[in-house]
Design a protein around this motif. Structure first.
Motif, PDB file in Angstrom:
ATOM      1  N   ASN A 126       1.026  -0.913  -0.577  1.00  0.00           N
ATOM      2  CA  ASN A 126      -0.028  -0.571   0.434  1.00  0.00           C
ATOM      3  C   ASN A 126       1.150   1.275   0.691  1.00  0.00           C
ATOM      4  OD1 ASN A 126      -2.383  -1.887   0.724  1.00  0.00           O
ATOM      5  ND2 ASN A 126      -1.718  -1.635   2.109  1.00  0.00           N
ATOM      6  N   ALA A 133      -3.670   0.956  -3.364  1.00  0.00           N
ATOM      7  CA  ALA A 133      -3.076  -0.916  -2.856  1.00  0.00           C
ATOM      8  C   ALA A 133      -3.050  -1.453  -4.448  1.00  0.00           C
ATOM      9  CB  ALA A 133      -4.311  -1.267  -3.011  1.00  0.00           C
ATOM     10  N   THR A 166      -9.001  -5.666   0.378  1.00  0.00           N
ATOM     11  CA  THR A 166      -7.408  -5.395   0.621  1.00  0.00           C
ATOM     12  C   THR A 166      -6.413  -7.334  -0.096  1.00  0.00           C
ATOM     13  OG1 THR A 166      -6.917  -5.699   2.709  1.00  0.00           O
ATOM     14  CG2 THR A 166      -7.338  -3.651   1.991  1.00  0.00           C
TER      15      THR A 166
END
Length: 627
Positions: free
Chosen positions: A586, A592, A626
């Motif tokens: 990140n 990301a 994520t």
């Protein structure tokens, strides 16, 4: 309970062991007051004997008893799985059961299964009794393997009722139905019909299988390479009487798992089919060829045999001829196969032209040139790209490809021909339209063609790029420069193909509540947008064929004007991602970076054929997490 293939393996081991053990019995004789032992047996009607030393007697006695027990057990097993000739049955088609079928099924032991495989056992042992099961797709996509895996997974009881029939062009439906009657009469209830579309009268008589034999209690699994033939049959004879599974599309996650290859570049080069040795058990030529997209020649052969002849065979086998439409004149003059081939090539030519011209004139090439000049390693530092006359190279490339396109148009292919052939290519699951949205007022969305077999597209692109080596501009460069530029161009092709792969697999994996598309602006684009229509949120992605984290890769994701336009139309922005070949990280500005191979492997395992059933909320949210 041991499996069917284990039973046949055990039978083979028994037969091999029995062949090594002594036959007959041990006799004892008293000669001159001493006991003498002899092994005695009959051979060709004559009694034979062999003297045994005293120390050998017990060992031979144990071997004789072992042989007797093995013969008894083998006899019991053979009663369960008698050969066809032992039942006195004769067939008109190529029917395989018993030990012969077990040997075929044993050949797939240890192979990974396709994601859709489980639906075959669901059909075989389910409650629905009014349908046949159809497994179809292009060559080398695992159809026969799945049929044999379903047979190998059967219990001994079910396997004793299973038959496999490999249909041929000389077979007819009347012959097949007579064989099905014979099989039914002696207790067979699971029938696997492979390459059923080779029968010329299949399309016009397929309903016999679902309307007569399935209600009688038979479970019938159909498989064939002529996918379009099944498509026609579904539209006519098998309408609402089949459960269909399509094998042509092999996503990266499945390709990687089955072949144990964890390289997206390998998938780009050869993806779209499985290795011949794992998917075809009768074609020695295919076994020798290895992968389908090894070179341009093998790719053309695959297009001719697996795609063009597929369409032509299915059209010619349909009695009413209504599906020929605008293609009738091309078929009658023998030009249909050539027309299909040229349309496929034309789509790929336009793809290559777009990739190369876009990258030659874009900022991307300038970034690469600047980075190469700044390399820390003096051996890698170069200003090679500054030596290229970009305008001249682009113009020459366009000329090369445009000349080819003009030649193709001379055979008289009309827009109607193109529309109809593309319709059939979509039915084969070879091409999929993917929308391009515009963040520009007055610009409507347009459709973009994505190939489901990346290896076929890449091999053709590679051949086109190498054609540049014949150009005068390239001939004037030194060999090192020519090689580097060519590899650079192929790298750009792989990069654009990676974008297509991610778009295709994401759109196929996500359900009806999502839209997946490319978003274009006056300057720049988002390679992929995932729009959650139900919750009015979206995520945006840049897709890079690189393992380096470079600021310029995310520059569009940092453009506030583009972000505002996107969130205005597609809801709250849930995340900004760069999918690339490197590791997960990140950045400080909220971008990301995620590994593209991991992303593709974690997509929900849903295909269009499955009906896009509902997914658990934690899985459907995957693209926004994520990881």
């Amino acid at each position: 309970m041991i499996s069917m293939t284990d039973s046949y393996g055990l039978m083979r081991q028994m037969e091999e062991r029995i062949a090594t053990l002594p036959a007959g019995y041990i006799s004892k004789k008293n000669i001159n007051g001493k006991n003498r032992y002899y092994l005695q047996w009959k051979e060709n009607g004559k009694l034979k004997s062999q003297y045994l030393r005293e120390g050998e007697v017990e060992e031979i006695r144990a071997q004789i008893e072992e042989r007797r027990q093995l013969q008894k057990r083998l006899k019991e097993l053979k009663k369960k799985f008698p050969r066809l000739e032992e039942r006195g049955l004769q067939f008109e088609t190529k029917v395989r059961t018993g030990s012969e079928l077990a040997e075929m099924a044993a050949g797939v032991e240890g192979l990974e299964k396709r994601e859709i495989y489980h639906r075959i056992p669901q059909y075989l042992y389910g409650n629905v009794r009014t349908r046949v099961c159809v497994v179809y797709g292009l060559r080398r996509t695992g159809k026969t393997t799945m049929l044999l895996q379903a047979i190998a997974d059967m219990s001994e009881e079910d396997f004793a009722k299973a038959a496999y029939i490999k249909l041929r062009t000389i077979d007819e439906m009347d012959q097949l139905t007579r064989d099905l009657d014979r099989l039914y009469q002696v207790g067979y209830r699971y029938v696997f019909l492979d390459e059923v579309t080779l029968m010329e009268d299949f399309i016009d008589s397929a309903a016999l299988l679902s309307d007569i034999y399935v209600p009688m209690g038979m479970r019938i699994v159909l498989s064939g390479t002529d996918s379009l033939g099944f498509w026609f049959a579904r539209d006519n004879e098998l309408y609402d009487r089949e459960r269909t599974f399509h094998t042509t599309f092999i996503p990266y996650r499945e390709y990687s798992r089955i072949l144990r290859i964890d390289s997206i570049d390998e998938y780009i080069r050869y993806g779209g089919t499985l290795k011949a040795g794992e998917t075809d058990f009768d074609d020695e030529e295919l076994l020798e060829e290895g992968v389908a997209f090894r070179d341009d020649e093998s790719t053309r052969r695959y297009i001719d045999t697996a795609i063009c002849k597929n369409i032509q065979h299915s059209l010619s086998c349909f009695a009413f001829g209504k599906y020929f439409g605008q293609l009738q004149s091309l078929y009658e003059t023998g030009e249909l196969t050539g027309a299909i081939n040229r349309i496929i090539e034309d789509m790929n030519h336009r793809f290559v032209l777009e990739v190369l011209t876009r990258n030659f004139v874009s900022h991307d090439l300038g970034i690469t040139a600047r980075n190469l000049k700044r390399e820390r390693d003096p051996k890698k530092r170069t200003d090679i790209l500054e030596a290229i006359d970009k305008d001249a190279v682009t113009k020459n490339l366009m000329k090369i490809l445009d000349i080819q396109n003009q030649e193709e148009q001379k055979i008289g292919i009309t827009p109607s021909h193109v529309i109809q052939i593309k319709k059939y290519l979509e039915a084969l699951d070879l091409i999929v339209p993917c929308p391009i949205e515009y963040g520009i007022a007055g610009m409507e969305r347009e459709e973009r063609i994505l190939f489901t077999q990346p290896g076929m597209r890449y091999c053709q692109a590679q051949a086109l790029v190498h054609s540049l080596m014949k150009d005068d501009i390239f001939r004037m460069l030194d060999n090192e420069t020519r090689s580097y530029v060519t590899e650079r161009l192929l790298g750009e092709v792989r990069g654009r193909m990676l974008e297509d792969i991610v778009l295709l697999e994401t759109s196929k994996a996500l359900g009806k509540d999502y839209e997946v598309f490319k978003l274009m602006f006056v300057s720049g684009e988002f390679d992929m947008v995932i729009f959650d229509k139900k919750n009015s949120v979206c995520a945006i992605y840049e897709i890079k064929h690189s393992d380096q984290c470079v600021w310029e890769q995310a520059r569009h994701l940092l453009d506030q004007e583009k972000l505002d336009l996107t969130s205005h139309r597609f809801g709250k922005l849930a995340g900004r991602f760069v999918l690339y070949l490197g590791g997960n990280l990140n950045t400080e500005d909220g971008i990301a970076y995620r590994n593209v191979e991991q992303f593709l492997k974690k997509l929900p395992e849903i295909t269009l054929e499955s009906g896009l059933e509902e997914m658990p909320s934690e899985e459907i949210a995957g693209p926004f997490q994520t990881m």
